[in-house]
Write an enzyme that holds these catalytic residues in place. Structure first.
Site, PDB file in Angstrom:
ATOM      1  N   VAL A  71       0.842  -1.194   0.000  1.00 17.69           N
ATOM      2  CA  VAL A  71       0.000   0.000   0.000  1.00 17.69           C
ATOM      3  C   VAL A  71       0.880   1.247   0.000  1.00 17.69           C
ATOM      4  O   VAL A  71       1.779   1.377   0.826  1.00 17.69           O
ATOM      5  CB  VAL A  71      -0.938   0.019   1.223  1.00 17.69           C
ATOM      6  CG1 VAL A  71      -1.841   1.251   1.177  1.00 17.69           C
ATOM      7  CG2 VAL A  71      -1.788  -1.243   1.263  1.00 17.69           C
ATOM      8  N   ASP A 123     -10.211 -11.679   8.058  1.00 17.96           N
ATOM      9  CA  ASP A 123      -8.883 -11.339   8.578  1.00 17.96           C
ATOM     10  C   ASP A 123      -8.973 -10.110   9.479  1.00 17.96           C
ATOM     11  O   ASP A 123      -8.183  -9.174   9.360  1.00 17.96           O
ATOM     12  CB  ASP A 123      -7.893 -11.097   7.431  1.00 17.96           C
ATOM     13  CG  ASP A 123      -6.436 -11.142   7.896  1.00 17.96           C
ATOM     14  OD1 ASP A 123      -6.166 -11.774   8.943  1.00 17.96           O
ATOM     15  OD2 ASP A 123      -5.572 -10.556   7.216  1.00 17.96           O
ATOM     16  N   LYS A 152      -3.241   0.424  -3.424  1.00 20.07           N
ATOM     17  CA  LYS A 152      -2.805  -0.941  -3.131  1.00 20.07           C
ATOM     18  C   LYS A 152      -2.416  -1.625  -4.434  1.00 20.07           C
ATOM     19  O   LYS A 152      -3.210  -1.704  -5.378  1.00 20.07           O
ATOM     20  CB  LYS A 152      -3.899  -1.732  -2.417  1.00 20.07           C
ATOM     21  CG  LYS A 152      -3.416  -3.118  -1.969  1.00 20.07           C
ATOM     22  CD  LYS A 152      -4.350  -3.738  -0.943  1.00 20.07           C
ATOM     23  CE  LYS A 152      -3.726  -5.020  -0.391  1.00 20.07           C
ATOM     24  NZ  LYS A 152      -4.547  -5.617   0.680  1.00 20.07           N
TER      25      LYS A 152
END
Length: 243
Positions: A3, A118, A18
């Site tokens: 990023v 995540d 990104k």
């Protein structure tokens, strides 16, 4: 993915860009990157970092997201461990606000058929107004689409992974578990399950439970401990059914 802070020249605004490198080495990783972009592009919520553009340049796929002026909760935790955390009601109120805003964002994503998979301190950003932004849906699983992982694949960051995810089984309650462990770390300043080797951590995630927060810090409000313990119950049916 890497990023970068960048400028979208057409509109003169800073963005978080990104980019995935060496995609020719890993088709599966490229597919996950493209899935992340599609997943985020359909999410419009106050506490989810929005996506502005998707593209490819000289073979490198990228997408541009809103640049959030703030810090990841992992950086905040490091500062608290180094310099000391705020004491008293202000700290508990901050942790509760993080949980509420992240929970609302995840609930919205789940209603759109997207699991994060995540959730962890590094993927929650706190801006200058102490608003939480959920970011990095790179492992997101879009409901109704074939999963890119084979049955039994482990997807996510081990320390914050729900036990059932080790068997390749995830649903909304798995994100609830990971958010619960993130709040656990904000309350106790201790990594869930402690500082362990990868193999020992794998065993603890699979079979064990973190210590009760109030055992580590008796000053933690009992109500906050109760919420965290329910969110991080080993069996999914004992957790909150929704974020």
């Amino acid at each position: 993915g890497v990023v970068y802070e960048a400028v979208q020249e057409s509109l003169g605004r800073h963005v978080a860009l990104k980019v995935i490198h060496h995609v020719h080495l890993d088709v599966k990783r490229l597919q996950r990157f493209e899935r992340e972009a599609r997943a985020i592009a359909h999410l419009h919520h106050t506490n989810i970092a929005p996506i502005f553009a998707i593209g490819e340049h000289e073979g490198l796929p990228y997408y541009a997201m809103q640049y959030i002026q703030g810090i990841g909760l992992d950086v905040l935790l490091s500062a608290w461990r180094r310099d000391g955390a705020p004491q008293g009601a202000d700290r508990w109120a901050l942790v509760a606000r993080v949980g509420m805003q992240a929970g609302e964002a995840l609930q919205y994503a789940h209603e759109q058929g997207v699991l994060h998979r995540d959730v962890k301190p590094a993927n929650l950003l706190l801006d200058a107004y102490q608003s939480v932004w959920v970011t990095d849906f790179g492992l997101a699983k879009l409901a109704g689409q074939d999963d890119l992982t084979a049955s039994g694949d482990v997807v996510g960051t081990l320390r914050y992974l729900a036990p059932e995810a080790l068997r390749g089984e995830t649903d909304e309650r798995s994100d609830v578990y990971s958010l619960g462990l993130t709040l656990y770390e904000l309350l106790t300043l201790s990594p869930p399950f402690g500082d362990l080797s990868q193999s020992e951590l794998l065993r603890r995630v699979s079979e064990g439970e973190p210590e009760r927060p109030r055992k580590l810090d008796p000053g933690i409000p009992r109500d906050l401990e109760t919420i965290v313990l329910k969110a991080t119950a080993r069996e999914p049916e004992h957790r909150y059914p929704t974020a």
